[in-house]
Design a protein around this motif. Structure first.
Motif, PDB file in Angstrom:
ATOM      1  N   MET A 117       6.939  -2.863   0.532  1.00  0.00           N
ATOM      2  CA  MET A 117       6.818  -1.791  -0.464  1.00  0.00           C
ATOM      3  C   MET A 117       7.959  -1.867  -1.480  1.00  0.00           C
ATOM      4  N   ARG A 118       9.173  -2.091  -0.959  1.00  0.00           N
ATOM      5  CA  ARG A 118      10.317  -2.197  -1.875  1.00  0.00           C
ATOM      6  C   ARG A 118      10.126  -3.365  -2.831  1.00  0.00           C
ATOM      7  N   ALA A 119       9.571  -4.471  -2.291  1.00  0.00           N
ATOM      8  CA  ALA A 119       9.399  -5.643  -3.133  1.00  0.00           C
ATOM      9  C   ALA A 119       8.400  -5.363  -4.251  1.00  0.00           C
ATOM     10  N   THR A 120       7.349  -4.564  -3.944  1.00  0.00           N
ATOM     11  CA  THR A 120       6.394  -4.273  -5.019  1.00  0.00           C
ATOM     12  C   THR A 120       7.069  -3.508  -6.150  1.00  0.00           C
ATOM     13  N   VAL A 121       7.989  -2.604  -5.801  1.00  0.00           N
ATOM     14  CA  VAL A 121       8.698  -1.869  -6.853  1.00  0.00           C
ATOM     15  C   VAL A 121       9.545  -2.825  -7.682  1.00  0.00           C
ATOM     16  N   TYR A 124      13.884   3.283  -5.998  1.00  0.00           N
ATOM     17  CA  TYR A 124      14.262   2.413  -4.889  1.00  0.00           C
ATOM     18  C   TYR A 124      14.745   3.172  -3.670  1.00  0.00           C
ATOM     19  N   GLY A 125      15.083   4.448  -3.850  1.00  0.00           N
ATOM     20  CA  GLY A 125      15.475   5.240  -2.697  1.00  0.00           C
ATOM     21  C   GLY A 125      14.285   6.084  -2.250  1.00  0.00           C
ATOM     22  N   HIS A 126      14.028   7.129  -3.031  1.00  0.00           N
ATOM     23  CA  HIS A 126      12.948   8.055  -2.734  1.00  0.00           C
ATOM     24  C   HIS A 126      11.595   7.349  -2.605  1.00  0.00           C
ATOM     25  N   PHE A 127      11.307   6.452  -3.479  1.00  0.00           N
ATOM     26  CA  PHE A 127      10.113   5.618  -3.568  1.00  0.00           C
ATOM     27  C   PHE A 127       9.057   6.144  -4.522  1.00  0.00           C
ATOM     28  N   GLN A 128       9.029   5.585  -5.710  1.00  0.00           N
ATOM     29  CA  GLN A 128       7.964   5.803  -6.685  1.00  0.00           C
ATOM     30  C   GLN A 128       7.932   4.604  -7.616  1.00  0.00           C
TER      31      GLN A 128
END
Lengths: 501, 521
Positions: free
Chosen positions: A112-116, A161-165
């Motif tokens: 998921m992080r990589a997609t951001v 990158y923290g909260h996620f959006q």
């Protein structure tokens, strides 16, 4: 040192900081049954991958809209669908219908992080690099400083990158739009901005200035001649982009209508949680929600929002220069944030983006605002367990911008507006006063941050610190809003006019 | 910024920036060294001094010299306010969030000494006249090369160790020598030796230099030694400083009759020739030559496969490495090789000292020679050469060329230390950042003298990029992943060993050539 190496070092540093923040926790980590935005995004992948497009926005047996139902425009849905394909390739468990609900694992987090990061590297970062090199004045060093200051803005990094959006996508498209408009590629700009709107409806915060700037440009070119052609071209570009984005939903009017209903959830109330806008801050004095009916709340906020956004937009309609356009973007997004219906604390990022673009012209006010905007999301960061990255990035950002842009030295140059308000004070005292205001507000934010972390709130006031944080931030936002409106209604100084030509 | 040409505000910015970056790595992967240091905190805090070097409930026994143990004791005083549970010896593998926070912050804060040392080093750099822009000043470049050193960030702040603070002592000592304050330099180095004995690698250079340049006050006009100028007083001062540091450190253990126990912990010769993962040195080349010969031998039917020691082909990661064809190497052999390889350099500075910079060069040769030929060398030890070489790199074009080859290969050889996929983007980007900076900044600094690298060196470095892409991205997806899991490590260390050996030889050439020049004068 060569420019290319400075730019690549800045971009690499930005990536390192982003990725280091992403090693931390995300919203709703290990908190069943609802989890958080991370799970929402994962759930959208699950829904878009497994269900036919006609069911995406409808409540069905396979699609429970009460559990993170899709409520963003189609581009977000397509993006989720694309991510889901990649996810399926790596590990089918991640997007399995129903059974993947609440799925969490280190590998999935990494994915998921990589997609951001991928979307950021493809959309947001290139736009920032181009903006700071083509539309910022000054020496190479100055441009690189602006580049770094935009790239390292903590608010966006911590939320994405923290909260996620995926705010980097919508803001990135909007920035591509601004960039194109600045370079006079009006059609490309309107296409980019339409994409932004179709990714996240909150981009409406920026819509008014875009509309007024382009219209003003057409009017200036003569509505009966070249201007008309331009208007037609832009209108066609926007309509075609929208049509393409909505194509699958247009076959059936009920589909399109349902999407619109999902995107604008009028029923959710004037505000949720603690957000640093007028309604929430006013709520500490007057309980608006109990006085007014739901509908009148909606109309009141709509009227006030338009009233607040219109002056700057009309100004840009009359004087369609890039300088006015940027200021109008700030003023309009702040007006929406302060007065509109159903505002989230994260929406301040929409105001932060245009403020970042003013870093070169108004370093002092911009940095002040950017610090306050990061601070306004403190309760959210604490809930997500992002205290350490919040502290490090905010302190670092304050230090970096003050050093790189020599903010404090130039604060006096920006005081044109203040000297008009306080014409009775000599400018020397004024500069001193403003600087002290800056120090005090930074200190206040620091103290409130420490208090929220260190102290237990009294039992009868459980929300004491979030309310204090949001009210403090609200006052700063209101101040910024007034300040930039005054700036926009004063003629730009000669220096700025030169830059625009 | 024009007003601040001579101020050091940029230095503060660099230091604060990198310190904050370090704090961002708090939640990153950490190696078993994290537990090693937690265990030492616990041992020193909860046990009497007499038990420190006997305690063995954890496999990570205390194996640093006594001053480091006292340092851990000092840290534990702060640690108890974070989480007292980390200070219990029996709490093996304890890593609560506050333990992680404390340990990470302790590295960041002890790095303050390193920052101070870097500042002192930057002051020693020869400054060109005229106000050059900050970015192009040697002192700025040096500060970035040291403070933002990729290897140090990786090893200390992700992998977890306290090298920054130790290098602080080394660099500070070097700066004192460059400023001709030899006694202070000697004191600092003596302390350093008692903190971590790996710095014994460079002790010969210190010994010869201090004896020759400090204890003899005058030279003949051709630079050779004038025996009559020997100053016993200076030798006495030097000796008393060094021996009092050692007495302070080892004295208590001598008094308790534990000296042999302490020494057996410090020098564990039971470990293998190479570390778990081969450092890029001569033995990596030797081992791979052995494997190659074994394979060839089997193919050509010169050796029978049954006669080969088992596991020699699959055991890239086995510590006890048995050679198949070539003779096995004993610790004594490595010691002799190391001594032989540093002897010419030591003789050279004994015959003609040529000041502190030649000493620095000799020190680098000692560090690299021990790295090349030493017993059970860790890949991290390459930093002992990279950091001091930065000082020379900003001053001369030739050294800058050597520096670029050595740092790029040396830093790349650290990659296998951090093998977790989550940290991959960080290590790649940080390495790129440092490499881009060092190439462009050193290139600009020595622009007047032409290109820094020779064509062959450029080809070699481009090959390194290919190796990196192959090992990090292509190999994990290829079918060989299952059959030859150690292949990337082998390729990495062999390829890097070539670059390190080359840099070592070139550094040697520069030292001996300057000796020749001095002779002609």
């Amino acid at each position: 040192m060569q420019t290319w190496s400075l730019v690549s070092i800045s971009v690499l540093l930005a990536v390192v900081v982003r990725w280091s923040v992403s090693l931390n926790s995300y919203s709703g980590a290990g908190k069943p049954p609802m989890f958080g935005d991370y799970e929402a995004q994962r759930h959208w992948q699950e829904v878009t991958y497994n269900l036919p497009l006609q069911q995406w926005y409808f409540n069905t047996t396979d699609n429970d809209l009460n559990y993170w139902g899709l409520d963003y425009p189609p581009l977000t849905a397509y993006h989720s669908w694309l991510c889901a394909y990649v996810a399926k390739l790596i590990n089918p468990e991640w997007v399995e219908l129903h059974r993947s609900r609440g799925f969490e694992s280190p590998a999935h987090k990494l994915f998921m992080r990589a997609t951001v990061l991928v979307t950021d590297v493809l959309i947001y970062i290139p736009a920032v690099v181009l903006y700071s090199f083509f539309l910022t004045g000054g020496s190479t060093k100055k441009r690189v400083s602006v580049l770094l200051s935009i790239l390292l803005y903590p608010g966006l990094i911590l939320i994405d990158y923290g909260h996620f959006q995926y705010n980097g996508v919508s803001l990135g498209f909007a920035l591509w739009g601004i960039l194109a408009l600045g370079l006079s590629w009006d059609m490309l700009g309107s296409i980019a901005f339409s994409l932004a709107l179709n990714y996240k409806q909150m981009e409406l915060y920026h819509a008014l200035p875009f509309f007024c700037y382009l219209l003003g440009k057409c009017v200036k070119a003569g509505l009966l001649g070249r201007g008309f052609m331009l208007l037609v071209r832009i209108a066609v570009a926007v309509l075609v982009t929208f049509a393409l984005c909505w194509l699958p939903f247009l076959a059936d009017p009920s589909q399109a209508l349902q999407v619109v209903r999902r995107i604008f959830p009028v029923a959710r109330g004037l505000f949720e949680d603690k957000v640093a806008n007028t309604w929430c801050s006013l709520n500490t004095l007057i309980k608006i929600r109990s006085i007014l009916t739901g509908d009148s709340q909606l109309y009141l906020s709509l009227a006030l929002t338009l009233l607040a956004a219109l002056p700057s937009s009309i100004r840009v309609l009359m004087k369609p220069t890039f300088w006015h356009f940027k200021l109008a973007l700030v003023n309009s997004s702040l007006a929406f944030f302060l007065f509109s219906y159903q505002v989230h604390e994260k929406s301040i990022l929409l105001a932060a983006l245009p403020v970042c673009l003013l870093l070169n012209e108004f370093p002092f006010m911009s940095i002040w605002f950017l610090q306050a905007s990061t601070f306004s999301m403190l309760p959210l960061f604490l809930k997500d367990g992002l205290l350490v990255p919040y502290t490090v990035t905010s302190v670092g950002y304050l230090f970096l911008t003050v050093y790189l842009l020599s903010t404090l030295d130039e604060s006096s140059e920006e005081l044109g507006t203040y000297s008009k308000l306080f014409f009775f004070l000599p400018s020397k005292y004024l500069a001193c006063m403003i600087r002290w205001k800056f120090y005090i507000s930074i200190a206040l934010m620091a103290v409130l941050s420490i208090l929220s972390v260190a102290l237990e709130p009294p039992t009868h006031l459980p929300d004491l610190f979030p309310v204090l944080v949001s009210t403090t931030a609200f006052l700063q936002f209101l101040g910024t809003f007034i300040h930039f409106n005054i700036v926009q209604f004063n003629e730009p100084s000669k220096k700025n006019q030169k830059k625009n030509k | 910024m024009a007003a601040s040409v001579d101020s050091w505000s940029w230095f503060t910015a660099l230091a604060v920036g990198v310190s904050l970056l370090k704090c961002l790595f708090i939640n990153a992967y950490h190696s078993t060294d994290f537990e090693v240091h937690r265990n030492w905190l616990a041992i020193t805090h909860s046990l009497p001094v007499s038990r420190w070097y006997h305690e063995n409930s954890s496999e990570w026994t205390l194996d640093y010299p006594p001053l480091f143990a006292w340092f851990e004791l000092g840290l534990s005083q702060a640690a108890q306010h974070f989480d007292p549970n980390m200070l219990q010896v029996e709490n093996l593998n304890y890593a609560s969030p506050s333990t992680v926070l404390f340990q990470r912050l302790s590295v960041v804060f002890t790095d303050l000494l390193f920052i101070y040392a870097v500042k002192e080093c930057c002051r020693c750099v020869q400054v060109q006249k005229g106000s050059v822009e900050v970015l192009n000043r040697p002192s700025f470049v040096l500060a970035v090369l040291l403070l933002w050193n990729f290897g140090l960030l990786l090893v200390d702040h992700i992998h977890f160790q306290y090298n920054g603070f130790l290098f602080g002592f080394l660099l500070l000592s070097l700066a004192k020598h460059l400023q001709s304050r030899h006694l202070q330099g000697a004191l600092l180095f003596a302390i350093l030796l008692n903190l971590k004995h790996i710095y014994l690698y460079v002790a010969p250079a210190y010994g010869v230099f201090l004896l020759r340049s400090y204890c003899f006050t005058k030279d003949h006009p051709d630079g050779s030694i004038r025996w009559s100028s020997f100053s016993p007083l200076r030798l006495l001062a030097l000796g008393s400083i060094v021996s009092s540091v050692f007495a302070l450190s080892f004295g208590p253990f001598v008094a308790m009759g534990q000296l042999s126990q302490v020494l057996s912990r410090l020098f564990p010769f039971k470990r293998g020739l190479c570390h778990a993962y081969w450092a890029p040195n001569v033995w990596a080349l030797y081992n791979s030559a052995d494997k190659l010969l074994a394979v060839l031998g089997v193919r050509l039917k010169l050796v029978k496969e049954a006669e080969l020691p088992r596991a020699s082909m699959t055991g890239g990661l086995v510590q006890e490495f048995q050679h198949a064809v070539l003779p096995s190497v004993s610790p004594a052999v490595t010691l002799v090789c190391t001594l032989l390889s540093i002897l010419p350099a030591l003789l050279s500075i004994w015959r003609r000292p040529r000041g502190s910079r030649a000493f620095l060069r000799c020190l680098l040769i000692c560090a690299l020679a021990s790295f090349m030929f030493g017993w059970h060398v860790h890949e991290k030890a390459i930093l002992i050469a990279i950091l001091p070489l930065s000082i020379l790199a900003v001053e001369s074009r030739e050294d800058a060329g050597i520096f670029l080859v050595l740092t790029t290969t040396g830093h790349y050889s650290l990659f296998p230390l951090i093998f977790t996929p989550a940290e991959l983007p960080i290590k790649v980007c940080l390495m790129l950042m440092f490499t881009v900076f060092s190439f462009s900044a050193l290139g600009k600094l020595h622009r007047a003298q032409g290109s820094l690298l020779r064509p062959l060196e450029i080809v070699y470095l481009l090959g390194l990029v290919a190796v990196a892409i192959g090992c990090e991205f292509i190999f994990p997806l290829s079918p060989w992943q299952q059959k030859l899991p150690f292949l990337p490590l082998l390729v990495t260390s062999v390829y890097c060993a070539l670059g390190v050996s080359y840099s070592f030889l070139r550094l040697y050439v520069t030292l001996l050539r300057s000796d020749g020049k001095a002779k002609q004068l």
